[in-house]
Design an enzyme around this catalytic site. Structure first.
Site, PDB file in Angstrom:
ATOM      1  N   GLN A   1      -9.635  -6.038  11.725  1.00 36.79           N
ATOM      2  CA  GLN A   1      -9.039  -5.010  10.872  1.00 36.79           C
ATOM      3  C   GLN A   1      -9.781  -3.670  10.967  1.00 36.79           C
ATOM      4  O   GLN A   1      -9.840  -2.905  10.009  1.00 36.79           O
ATOM      5  CB  GLN A   1      -8.962  -5.480   9.413  1.00 36.79           C
ATOM      6  CG  GLN A   1      -7.970  -6.631   9.228  1.00 36.79           C
ATOM      7  CD  GLN A   1      -7.678  -6.947   7.775  1.00 36.79           C
ATOM      8  OE1 GLN A   1      -8.480  -6.676   6.882  1.00 36.79           O
ATOM      9  NE2 GLN A   1      -6.511  -7.532   7.529  1.00 36.79           N
TER      10      GLN A   1
ATOM     11  N   GLU B   1       0.825  -1.219   0.000  1.00 36.33           N
ATOM     12  CA  GLU B   1       0.000   0.000   0.000  1.00 36.33           C
ATOM     13  C   GLU B   1       0.857   1.266   0.000  1.00 36.33           C
ATOM     14  O   GLU B   1       0.480   2.273  -0.611  1.00 36.33           O
ATOM     15  CB  GLU B   1      -0.939   0.008   1.210  1.00 36.33           C
ATOM     16  CG  GLU B   1      -2.036  -1.031   1.157  1.00 36.33           C
ATOM     17  CD  GLU B   1      -1.651  -2.352   1.776  1.00 36.33           C
ATOM     18  OE1 GLU B   1      -2.525  -3.228   1.913  1.00 36.33           O
ATOM     19  OE2 GLU B   1      -0.452  -2.510   2.142  1.00 36.33           O
TER      20      GLU B   1
ATOM     21  N   LYS C   1     -17.881  -0.828   4.749  1.00 37.68           N
ATOM     22  CA  LYS C   1     -18.168  -1.911   3.808  1.00 37.68           C
ATOM     23  C   LYS C   1     -19.664  -2.022   3.496  1.00 37.68           C
ATOM     24  O   LYS C   1     -20.045  -2.272   2.353  1.00 37.68           O
ATOM     25  CB  LYS C   1     -17.635  -3.226   4.382  1.00 37.68           C
ATOM     26  CG  LYS C   1     -17.782  -4.420   3.470  1.00 37.68           C
ATOM     27  CD  LYS C   1     -16.907  -5.584   3.917  1.00 37.68           C
ATOM     28  CE  LYS C   1     -17.192  -5.997   5.346  1.00 37.68           C
ATOM     29  NZ  LYS C   1     -16.413  -7.192   5.737  1.00 37.68           N
TER      30      LYS C   1
END
Length: 620
Positions: A170, A107, A219
């Protein structure tokens, strides 16, 4: 209100940062013009959209709306590493016929590549990561972009709203973490807000003093169906519009011209704030004949090979640039922040001169050095106004600084940039000089951070802005290779060379896989001394008898080159070669430049050669 402003976007609470930032011109980017008013015009925002009216009335997922919002802002390329919390965005990206997705191998490599794209083009770079470690891996890149004023849009996936705050798998509060190192950030809490938030994000990133903006998207919002409303009004506070730089007052511009006619020894001190004003700057120098010294970020805004160029000033600058700063009676500081690497002891900097400071960011005016005259404005418009005055009939008197230029030229002749040689060993500076010659000074150069960075600044003669891409404010090792990826994608057909050191290069060496996967013809000039050269150089200045952990080679077989960059390159299917003698340099660099694909040239330089200032530094 259905989304959260996590901080006032015009103020940072920490004095360690140079904000507040001001917000800029009505056309912040020549590439993607934005209509700045109380609302965004649907026709303006959809100029680059490829959606039909039937599609706009159809329900779609939040992730699809997000991708369409990017398309509407002219985005054609994103750097995105997938994960569980961003998977729906990646699915939506596969349905886009407009946006190309580049998968970095880390990333951090992705956000540095987005920076390289933005730095070399002036267009905002876009990177996408998942939540948790994916998001935290871009923190350094956000800080790097903030300190160097680079427009970025960073999109992070987040856990679903129903489990936020529960320490879900996470889950990291990335918006709070990045609050001090972004120009602004958003946490999307309503799918209907996505079009407006992206309008605001691009406006903030590109207006005034550019910078990074983060958008955190849970999400479940990515999966939620919605009929998007592209005609929403923006909801930024009025202070962001009141902070927009206005047209510079003509009286102030006339005062600057008056100071020019009073001066005997004027000098220009230019920085990264000149990147969009190069034409106007060059015209100003043509009209006045004033010598030009540049910061690291400003190199190329005025051609380094011009007779009036003093090249870089500061700790690693030329003797004559620093001489001019010390002796001048008028310092024209354009788009600079009086950083300590340029000024050293600020109280001793330019003590003989009057100072004129023009900058787009009100926070920079008087922050480090109090000017005698300041102008808060977009430098492009300020220079246009000054040039108009100088070109008018009212400016009948001719400026003549020939005696001052002669004085500086004598210093130039006496103290040119130099380096030491040691038999057949390769001086790193010589390799860069040869690269400059063989590319005719036209390549885009990226660097890591260290001695090689300063040598690249000193010995490559930049001709235009956005040609040197380097981490200036944060000094981030590992920047060079991923930045070259972004530059190559933004500038197809242009030679892109990463001048790197072995220490910096290994920090993001995995991006060689991205180079091969995208078949990018990036050239890597690796200046390999098996050391952290800058660390050793600074340590030698303070304690010559101590070697503080700067050796990177094989502790057991010191006569061997370690790691073997040739074998590593072969593993990534990238052509590579190694040279150890000065007589091999020209032919090897020519071969590298003539190769059609990516190429790494491992240049073994002596571990006991010159420092950034031309002095002998024994590393062993």
């Amino acid at each position: 209100m259905t989304f959260i402003f996590l901080k006032p976007f015009h103020i940072f609470s920490s004095s360690a940062y140079s904000s507040p930032f001001s917000f800029g011109t009505k056309n912040p980017s020549p590439y993607r013009p934005l209509l700045i008013s109380s609302t965004f015009s649907p026709s303006e925002l959809s100029r680059n959209a490829q959606s039909s009216s039937s599609q706009s009335n159809s329900p779609r997922t939040g992730a699809d709306v997000l991708v369409k919002a990017l398309e509407r802002h002219g985005v054609t390329l994103v750097f995105a590493y997938p994960g569980g919390a961003s998977m729906h965005i990646h699915v939506a990206l596969t349905r886009s016929s407009v946006i190309r997705t580049i998968i970095p191998r880390h990333e951090q490599g992705g956000i540095f590549a987005a920076e390289g794209y933005a730095r070399s083009s002036g267009v905002p770079g876009v990177c996408i990561t998942s939540s948790g470690p994916g998001a935290t891996n871009i923190v350094t890149g956000l800080a790097d972009a903030l300190l160097d004023s680079i427009p970025l849009i960073a999109i992070t996936g987040q856990v679903s709203r129903t489990v936020m705050g529960t320490n879900a798998f996470q889950e990291i509060p990335i918006a709070q973490i990045t609050r001090p190192i972004t120009k602004h950030n958003f946490l999307v809490l309503d799918v209907q807000d996505i079009p407006r938030i992206f309008d605001e994000a691009f406006f903030i990133a590109t207006s005034g003093r550019p910078g990074p903006v983060l958008i955190d998207v849970p999400k479940d919002i990515q999966k939620q169906l919605v009929v998007p409303n592209w005609n929403q009004s923006i909801s930024l506070s009025s202070s962001c519009f009141s902070n927009l730089p206005t047209t510079p007052e003509e009286t102030l511009l006339y005062r600057i011209v008056s100071l020019l006619f009073e001066a005997k020894k004027p000098v220009l001190y230019i920085g990264g704030g000149c990147l969009n004003s190069s034409l106007e700057l060059n015209r100003f120098v043509e009209l006045t004949g004033i010598p030009v010294a540049s910061t690291l970020m400003g190199l190329g805004c005025f051609p380094c090979s011009d007779d009036l160029s003093l090249q870089m000033l500061g700790i690693f600058g030329t003797v004559y640039a620093n001489y001019a700063m010390d002796q001048c009676d008028l310092l024209l500081a354009f788009g600079v922040r009086f950083d300590e690497r340029a000024t050293r002891k600020i109280e001793e900097f330019a003590t003989r001169s009057k100072i004129v400071h023009i900058d787009i960011d009100i926070a920079e005016i008087g922050k480090n050095k109090q000017p005698h005259l300041s102008v808060l404005a977009d430098l492009k418009f300020a220079l246009k106004g000054i040039n108009k005055i100088l070109e008018s009939e009212k400016a009948k008197l001719k400026l003549d600084f020939s005696a001052w230029r002669k004085e500086i030229n004598e210093v130039k002749t006496k103290f040119p940039p130099s380096y030491q040689t040691n038999g057949d060993a390769i001086p790193a500076q010589y390799a860069i000089e040869v690269l400059d010659e063989l590319t005719n000074g036209n390549a885009i150069i990226t660097t890591g951070v260290g001695q090689h960075q300063m040598w690249a600044a000193q010995f490559y003669k930049y001709k235009r802005p956005r040609q040197l891409l380097t981490s200036g404010g944060l000094g981030t090792m590992g920047f060079g290779l991923p930045a070259a990826i972004g530059a190559a994608l933004a500038n197809p057909g242009t030679t892109v060379v990463d001048i790197d050191g072995d220490g910096s290069f290994t920090m993001n060496i995995q991006e060689m896989a991205t180079v091969h996967g995208e078949n990018l013809p990036i050239k890597i000039l690796l200046l390999n001394d098996q050391h952290l050269g800058m660390v050793a150089e600074w340590a030698y200045q303070f304690c010559p008898t101590v070697k503080p952990h700067s050796y990177l080679g094989d502790s057991f077989e010191k006569h061997e080159i370690f790691p073997d960059m040739i074998k590593i390159s072969e593993g990534f299917k990238i052509t590579a070669a190694r040279i150890t003698k000065k007589k091999e340099v020209r032919r090897a660099i020519q071969k590298m430049l003539e190769s059609h694909g990516p190429y790494l040239l491992d240049v073994i330089i002596s571990p006991s050669m010159t420092s950034c200032n031309g002095e002998q530094v024994p590393l062993e």
